[in-house]
Scaffold this motif. Structure first.
Motif, mmCIF file in Angstrom:
data_model
loop_
_atom_site.group_PDB
_atom_site.id
_atom_site.type_symbol
_atom_site.label_atom_id
_atom_site.label_comp_id
_atom_site.label_asym_id
_atom_site.label_seq_id
_atom_site.Cartn_x
_atom_site.Cartn_y
_atom_site.Cartn_z
ATOM 1 N N ASN A 12 8.889 0.804 -6.134
ATOM 2 C CA ASN A 12 7.719 1.654 -6.185
ATOM 3 C C ASN A 12 8.036 3.107 -5.836
ATOM 4 O OD1 ASN A 12 5.997 -0.469 -6.854
ATOM 5 N ND2 ASN A 12 5.762 -1.073 -4.704
ATOM 6 N N ASP A 22 -6.269 7.113 -7.640
ATOM 7 C CA ASP A 22 -5.794 6.250 -6.558
ATOM 8 C C ASP A 22 -5.747 7.083 -5.283
ATOM 9 O OD1 ASP A 22 -4.402 3.502 -5.974
ATOM 10 O OD2 ASP A 22 -3.177 5.017 -4.973
ATOM 11 N N ALA A 58 0.274 -1.521 -7.264
ATOM 12 C CA ALA A 58 -0.889 -1.236 -8.105
ATOM 13 C C ALA A 58 -1.906 -2.370 -8.007
ATOM 14 C CB ALA A 58 -0.445 -1.049 -9.558
#
Length: 381
Positions: free
Chosen positions: A35, A210, A266
């Motif tokens: 990530n 986000d 996610a």
């Protein structure tokens, strides 16, 4: 004294040791967190973007494959207007039957910071009924933006990737012949102002909404450039205080967009393409324990012609009728218990156990979502 087999054995052993060293070095040096990303991959500077340009023009020099003027009257009108600009007056009422001219739309993308004199690529697409644009030349065409201003001028020879031939009623064609491309076929005539030197602050726009990503972007910038430099305004925007001089701003952005981020996983999502039957899910998708039964229903219709002929000398007529035989078959759908799955590999294994086709899997996933057994958002594209 060493023999040939001993030398060969020693060489193989050395090669094996070297291979193990390479593998171990890759394990130690390869990034462990998948990530980890950079700011440039999740956000962009507001206002620094491409602009769409469009124009209308003519392609000439075609080998008899241009527009038919009777079916595309705008081609003749455009040609007459072009000739009038060149000092050639076409008598009123003249029926021009040209076959080597085609009306086209020209599109291009003006990149950010493009300056007058630079070259950009253009796409050329036929508007009429031209059979092919191969071998054509685009006449100088102004390219306008959304504000109606001219930002470029396109002209040049087209590059067509397709090919085709026809004779005796037969036709063979590969790829598309009615559109092409001119590499570096347009010259930039006007630049678009950018907000790089306007005001004290710049805004970074995230590619996806986000809140965690916005917070991490601000934290990474503040750690590198000092506290108070970046402030997250929402889940999609981060305001950044910029240096005063232009060269300092360029260096500042070069350092900021390469800062590493540690992003959270996610949200669980399943993307379904209903047209192709494609199903894609990310690693956060999980399943609750449930039971699924799925059976197929097929309907078969067979039509058989039945001919009835009259007796001899009866002056009757032969009659043809269709006899339809309809069969309905429903395949059994056993009830399959699906265990709770917390890993993507287990989810895939459980869904594969159903033996369903991709189209059937779409219906099953939607039903599982409605039943509360699928812990993911379903997006249909």
């Amino acid at each position: 004294m060493e023999t040939t087999s001993d030398n060969l054995r020693k060489t193989l052993l050395q090669g094996l040791i070297g291979l193990i060293f390479v593998i171990l070095s890759g394990v130690f040096w390869w990034p462990l967190d998948a990530n980890a990303m950079r700011i440039k991959e999740v956000a962009s500077v507001q206002g620094v973007r491409t602009n769409q340009l469009v124009g209308y023009g003519l392609v000439v020099g075609l080998d008899g494959t241009g527009d038919q003027v009777t079916s595309s009257p705008f081609t003749g009108q455009t040609l007459a207007a072009l000739l009038q600009q060149m000092g050639v007056t076409v008598p009123p009422g003249t029926n021009m039957q040209v076959k080597n001219v085609a009306a086209v739309m020209v599109t291009a993308q003006l990149p950010p910071f493009a300056q007058p004199g630079q070259l950009i690529d253009v796409n050329v697409s036929s508007m009429g009924n031209a059979k092919s644009l191969r071998g054509g030349t685009l006449i100088a065409t102004p390219l306008k933006g959304a504000d109606g201003q001219v930002y470029g001028l396109a002209q040049g020879n087209l590059v067509i990737s397709g090919a085709g031939a026809s004779a005796g009623g037969s036709k063979v064609q590969v790829n598309q012949l009615a559109s092409g491309r001119i590499p570096e076929g347009a010259t930039v005539e006007r630049s678009v102002p950018t907000p790089l030197m306007q005001g004290e602050f710049l805004q970074f726009d995230l590619n996806a909404n986000d809140y965690n990503t916005a917070r991490e972007v601000a934290r990474a910038i503040n750690r590198k450039m000092g506290d108070g430099t970046a402030l997250p305004l929402s889940g999609r925007t981060v305001r950044v205080r910029m240096p005063s001089s232009l060269d300092a701003r360029v260096g500042f952005l070069a350092d900021v967009e390469n800062l590493a981020l540690e992003l959270a996983p996610a949200a669980a999502k399943v993307v379904i393409n209903a047209r192709t039957g494609s199903v894609v899910m990310n690693q956060a998708v999980t399943l609750n324990a449930c039971a699924v039964a799925h059976g197929n229903l097929s309907v078969t219709i067979n039509s058989t012609p039945v001919i009835s002929q009259p007796a001899p000398f009866s002056n009757g007529q032969t009659v043809s009728r269709e006899k339809a035989d309809i069969t309905i078959k429903q395949e059994p759908g056993p009830l399959i218990q699906m265990p709770a799955s917390t890993k993507l590999a287990d989810v895939v294994k459980a869904l594969s156990a159903l033996g369903a086709t991709p189209q059937d899997l779409i219906a099953i996933l939607q039903a599982m979502k409605s039943a509360g057994a699928l812990n993911a958002e379903i997006e249909v594209i």
